[in-house]
Design a protein around this motif. Sequence first.
Motif, PDB file in Angstrom:
ATOM      1  N   ARG A 177       5.625 -34.651  -1.011  1.00 39.33           N
ATOM      2  CA  ARG A 177       5.750 -35.085   0.388  1.00 39.33           C
ATOM      3  C   ARG A 177       5.122 -36.468   0.573  1.00 39.33           C
ATOM      4  O   ARG A 177       5.698 -37.342   1.225  1.00 39.33           O
ATOM      5  CB  ARG A 177       5.089 -34.051   1.303  1.00 39.33           C
ATOM      6  CG  ARG A 177       5.027 -34.422   2.766  1.00 39.33           C
ATOM      7  CD  ARG A 177       6.352 -34.254   3.426  1.00 39.33           C
ATOM      8  NE  ARG A 177       6.306 -34.737   4.798  1.00 39.33           N
ATOM      9  CZ  ARG A 177       7.199 -34.429   5.689  1.00 39.33           C
ATOM     10  NH1 ARG A 177       8.205 -33.639   5.387  1.00 39.33           N
ATOM     11  NH2 ARG A 177       7.118 -34.909   6.899  1.00 39.33           N
ATOM     12  N   GLN A 178       3.947 -36.668  -0.009  1.00 31.31           N
ATOM     13  CA  GLN A 178       3.272 -37.962   0.109  1.00 31.31           C
ATOM     14  C   GLN A 178       4.099 -39.075  -0.538  1.00 31.31           C
ATOM     15  O   GLN A 178       4.256 -40.154   0.033  1.00 31.31           O
ATOM     16  CB  GLN A 178       1.881 -37.899  -0.524  1.00 31.31           C
ATOM     17  CG  GLN A 178       0.911 -37.042   0.256  1.00 31.31           C
ATOM     18  CD  GLN A 178      -0.399 -36.805  -0.485  1.00 31.31           C
ATOM     19  OE1 GLN A 178      -0.497 -37.037  -1.687  1.00 31.31           O
ATOM     20  NE2 GLN A 178      -1.392 -36.324   0.235  1.00 31.31           N
ATOM     21  N   GLN A 179       4.624 -38.808  -1.735  1.00 26.70           N
ATOM     22  CA  GLN A 179       5.458 -39.802  -2.411  1.00 26.70           C
ATOM     23  C   GLN A 179       6.723 -40.091  -1.604  1.00 26.70           C
ATOM     24  O   GLN A 179       7.140 -41.239  -1.466  1.00 26.70           O
ATOM     25  CB  GLN A 179       5.853 -39.312  -3.808  1.00 26.70           C
ATOM     26  CG  GLN A 179       4.736 -39.318  -4.808  1.00 26.70           C
ATOM     27  CD  GLN A 179       5.234 -38.783  -6.146  1.00 26.70           C
ATOM     28  OE1 GLN A 179       5.484 -37.587  -6.285  1.00 26.70           O
ATOM     29  NE2 GLN A 179       5.388 -39.674  -7.100  1.00 26.70           N
ATOM     30  N   LEU A 180       7.338 -39.033  -1.076  1.00 26.19           N
ATOM     31  CA  LEU A 180       8.563 -39.183  -0.307  1.00 26.19           C
ATOM     32  C   LEU A 180       8.308 -39.991   0.963  1.00 26.19           C
ATOM     33  O   LEU A 180       9.100 -40.874   1.309  1.00 26.19           O
ATOM     34  CB  LEU A 180       9.146 -37.811   0.034  1.00 26.19           C
ATOM     35  CG  LEU A 180      10.485 -37.788   0.740  1.00 26.19           C
ATOM     36  CD1 LEU A 180      11.562 -38.473  -0.095  1.00 26.19           C
ATOM     37  CD2 LEU A 180      10.892 -36.355   1.063  1.00 26.19           C
ATOM     38  N   GLU A 181       7.212 -39.711   1.652  1.00 29.27           N
ATOM     39  CA  GLU A 181       6.891 -40.463   2.862  1.00 29.27           C
ATOM     40  C   GLU A 181       6.677 -41.940   2.542  1.00 29.27           C
ATOM     41  O   GLU A 181       7.086 -42.811   3.317  1.00 29.27           O
ATOM     42  CB  GLU A 181       5.671 -39.876   3.551  1.00 29.27           C
ATOM     43  CG  GLU A 181       5.977 -38.571   4.266  1.00 29.27           C
ATOM     44  CD  GLU A 181       4.756 -37.924   4.906  1.00 29.27           C
ATOM     45  OE1 GLU A 181       3.610 -38.393   4.667  1.00 29.27           O
ATOM     46  OE2 GLU A 181       4.940 -36.942   5.636  1.00 29.27           O
ATOM     47  N   ALA A 182       6.055 -42.237   1.397  1.00 27.51           N
ATOM     48  CA  ALA A 182       5.836 -43.629   1.001  1.00 27.51           C
ATOM     49  C   ALA A 182       7.170 -44.333   0.738  1.00 27.51           C
ATOM     50  O   ALA A 182       7.380 -45.479   1.167  1.00 27.51           O
ATOM     51  CB  ALA A 182       4.944 -43.700  -0.234  1.00 27.51           C
TER      52      ALA A 182
END
Length: 143
Positions: free
Chosen positions: A68-73
């Motif tokens: 999720r963190q990577q995707l949001e970035a």
Amino acid sequence: MATYNHILVALALDQSGRLVLKRACALAELFGARLSVLHVVEYIPIESGELLMTAPVDLTQQLEQQSRQQLEAICAECSIAAENVHTATGPVTPQIQQLAEALQIDLIVLGHQPRHGLAAWFNHTEENVITRARCDVLAVHVG
């Protein structure tokens, strides 16, 4: 010609995913469509002697949080709002289908990388999505 109002892009968290996202963003802008993004964390099989098990829930949740963190970035690079960013855990094709139906998606965009040799026998996510989707599907060539 059909107009697309809501586009779902299913991505891998790598350079090919960034390419697919850029193409989907361009399409969304062209059609004036809403864009939603999905990354699916597949179940991780763990070998335990002769048994094949799925990963413990806490490991799966941790992987989903990291994804999720990577995707949001990645989505921030294209100014995609957090409410349009989705992660899911499980088999990829059914997760794409479920979200597409829930969001009433008009077009699914995903990457396609040609496979050769033994790899051609495995992981046909794009083909599965294309044959099972109830809407149009665009496979972006990333190979």
